[in-house]
Design a protein around this motif. Structure first.
Motif, PDB file in Angstrom:
ATOM      1  N   ASP A  11      35.158  42.443  36.882  1.00 50.26           N
ATOM      2  CA  ASP A  11      35.553  42.195  35.502  1.00 50.26           C
ATOM      3  C   ASP A  11      37.024  42.567  35.377  1.00 50.26           C
ATOM      4  O   ASP A  11      37.433  43.644  35.821  1.00 50.26           O
ATOM      5  CB  ASP A  11      34.702  43.061  34.564  1.00 50.26           C
ATOM      6  CG  ASP A  11      34.979  42.807  33.110  1.00 50.26           C
ATOM      7  OD1 ASP A  11      36.170  42.758  32.721  1.00 50.26           O
ATOM      8  OD2 ASP A  11      34.011  42.685  32.345  1.00 50.26           O
ATOM      9  N   PRO A  12      37.849  41.685  34.801  1.00 48.74           N
ATOM     10  CA  PRO A  12      39.281  42.000  34.670  1.00 48.74           C
ATOM     11  C   PRO A  12      39.538  43.297  33.910  1.00 48.74           C
ATOM     12  O   PRO A  12      40.563  43.938  34.111  1.00 48.74           O
ATOM     13  CB  PRO A  12      39.854  40.807  33.893  1.00 48.74           C
ATOM     14  CG  PRO A  12      38.837  39.730  33.989  1.00 48.74           C
ATOM     15  CD  PRO A  12      37.517  40.379  34.255  1.00 48.74           C
ATOM     16  N   ASP A  13      38.599  43.694  33.051  1.00 47.61           N
ATOM     17  CA  ASP A  13      38.764  44.929  32.291  1.00 47.61           C
ATOM     18  C   ASP A  13      38.348  46.166  33.082  1.00 47.61           C
ATOM     19  O   ASP A  13      38.435  47.279  32.577  1.00 47.61           O
ATOM     20  CB  ASP A  13      37.953  44.863  30.991  1.00 47.61           C
ATOM     21  CG  ASP A  13      38.442  43.764  30.065  1.00 47.61           C
ATOM     22  OD1 ASP A  13      39.658  43.484  30.085  1.00 47.61           O
ATOM     23  OD2 ASP A  13      37.601  43.178  29.356  1.00 47.61           O
ATOM     24  N   GLY A  14      37.876  45.965  34.300  1.00 50.32           N
ATOM     25  CA  GLY A  14      37.481  47.086  35.140  1.00 50.32           C
ATOM     26  C   GLY A  14      36.028  47.494  35.015  1.00 50.32           C
ATOM     27  O   GLY A  14      35.593  48.443  35.646  1.00 50.32           O
ATOM     28  N   ASP A  15      35.254  46.780  34.202  1.00 49.45           N
ATOM     29  CA  ASP A  15      33.826  47.080  34.045  1.00 49.45           C
ATOM     30  C   ASP A  15      33.019  46.271  35.052  1.00 49.45           C
ATOM     31  O   ASP A  15      32.322  45.317  34.694  1.00 49.45           O
ATOM     32  CB  ASP A  15      33.360  46.754  32.617  1.00 49.45           C
ATOM     33  CG  ASP A  15      34.044  47.628  31.585  1.00 49.45           C
ATOM     34  OD1 ASP A  15      34.336  48.792  31.911  1.00 49.45           O
ATOM     35  OD2 ASP A  15      34.278  47.144  30.466  1.00 49.45           O
ATOM     36  N   HIS A  16      33.121  46.625  36.322  1.00 49.08           N
ATOM     37  CA  HIS A  16      32.417  45.899  37.375  1.00 49.08           C
ATOM     38  C   HIS A  16      30.926  46.195  37.292  1.00 49.08           C
ATOM     39  O   HIS A  16      30.523  47.276  36.870  1.00 49.08           O
ATOM     40  CB  HIS A  16      32.959  46.287  38.747  1.00 49.08           C
ATOM     41  CG  HIS A  16      34.455  46.190  38.847  1.00 49.08           C
ATOM     42  ND1 HIS A  16      35.161  45.079  38.446  1.00 49.08           N
ATOM     43  CD2 HIS A  16      35.375  47.079  39.284  1.00 49.08           C
ATOM     44  CE1 HIS A  16      36.449  45.270  38.645  1.00 49.08           C
ATOM     45  NE2 HIS A  16      36.607  46.489  39.145  1.00 49.08           N
ATOM     46  N   GLY A  45      32.394  31.022  35.604  1.00 48.54           N
ATOM     47  CA  GLY A  45      33.092  32.185  35.069  1.00 48.54           C
ATOM     48  C   GLY A  45      33.516  33.195  36.108  1.00 48.54           C
ATOM     49  O   GLY A  45      34.042  34.246  35.783  1.00 48.54           O
ATOM     50  N   VAL A  46      33.292  32.888  37.401  1.00 45.21           N
ATOM     51  CA  VAL A  46      33.664  33.827  38.460  1.00 45.21           C
ATOM     52  C   VAL A  46      34.862  33.262  39.200  1.00 45.21           C
ATOM     53  O   VAL A  46      34.899  32.080  39.544  1.00 45.21           O
ATOM     54  CB  VAL A  46      32.490  34.042  39.450  1.00 45.21           C
ATOM     55  CG1 VAL A  46      32.918  34.936  40.599  1.00 45.21           C
ATOM     56  CG2 VAL A  46      31.310  34.640  38.718  1.00 45.21           C
ATOM     57  N   SER A  47      35.833  34.102  39.434  1.00 45.30           N
ATOM     58  CA  SER A  47      37.052  33.665  40.106  1.00 45.30           C
ATOM     59  C   SER A  47      37.468  34.700  41.137  1.00 45.30           C
ATOM     60  O   SER A  47      37.269  35.888  40.935  1.00 45.30           O
ATOM     61  CB  SER A  47      38.173  33.495  39.080  1.00 45.30           C
ATOM     62  OG  SER A  47      39.401  33.273  39.722  1.00 45.30           O
TER      63      SER A  47
END
Length: 128
Positions: free
Chosen positions: A79-84, A124-126
């Motif tokens: 997650d770009p926000d760091g919430d993996h 939605g996955v990159s």
């Protein structure tokens, strides 16, 4: 114990291998079978619980059991926000049971699929 993505096309478990018992236990469980069907594309445990209409606590227990088998692989959803988050994908296309002089063996084949590629091809996955 979480199992990493498979690096070969097939995995064989035999008598004395804890994965053999866990695999048969998982296949005998209706919730585990539903999770395997839903995990054709990478999903988090919450998404699997919702898709399978089971309680989240049940989904966590079933995913834990399936993670001890060659049937389900664990990955990470970045997650770009760091919430993996941990995500899971079915890591089996075919399974064969063989009864031999040495006992039972189970060979699980991924059918040539690459769970990592499937994860990257998910909407939605990159990799960027």
């Amino acid at each position: 114990m979480k199992r990493p993505l498979r690096t070969t096309d097939a995995t064989t478990t035999t008598e004395g291998d804890a994965a053999l018992d866990a695999t048969f236990e998982a296949l005998a469980d209706a919730d585990c079978r539903a999770i395997l069907a839903a995990a054709a594309t990478p999903k988090t445990t919450s998404e699997l619980a919702e898709d399978c209409d089971i309680a989240l606590s049940t989904a966590y227990r079933k995913v834990e059991l399936l993670s001890e088998t060659p049937l389900l692989a664990e990955g990470v959803r970045f997650d770009p926000d760091g919430d993996h988050a941990a995500e899971y994908v079915r890591d089996a296309a075919d399974a064969a049971v063989e009864l031999g002089d040495d006992g039972v063996s189970l060979t699980v084949d991924d059918g040539g699929t690459d769970p990592l590629r499937a994860a990257l091809d998910a909407p939605g996955v990159s990799a960027d």
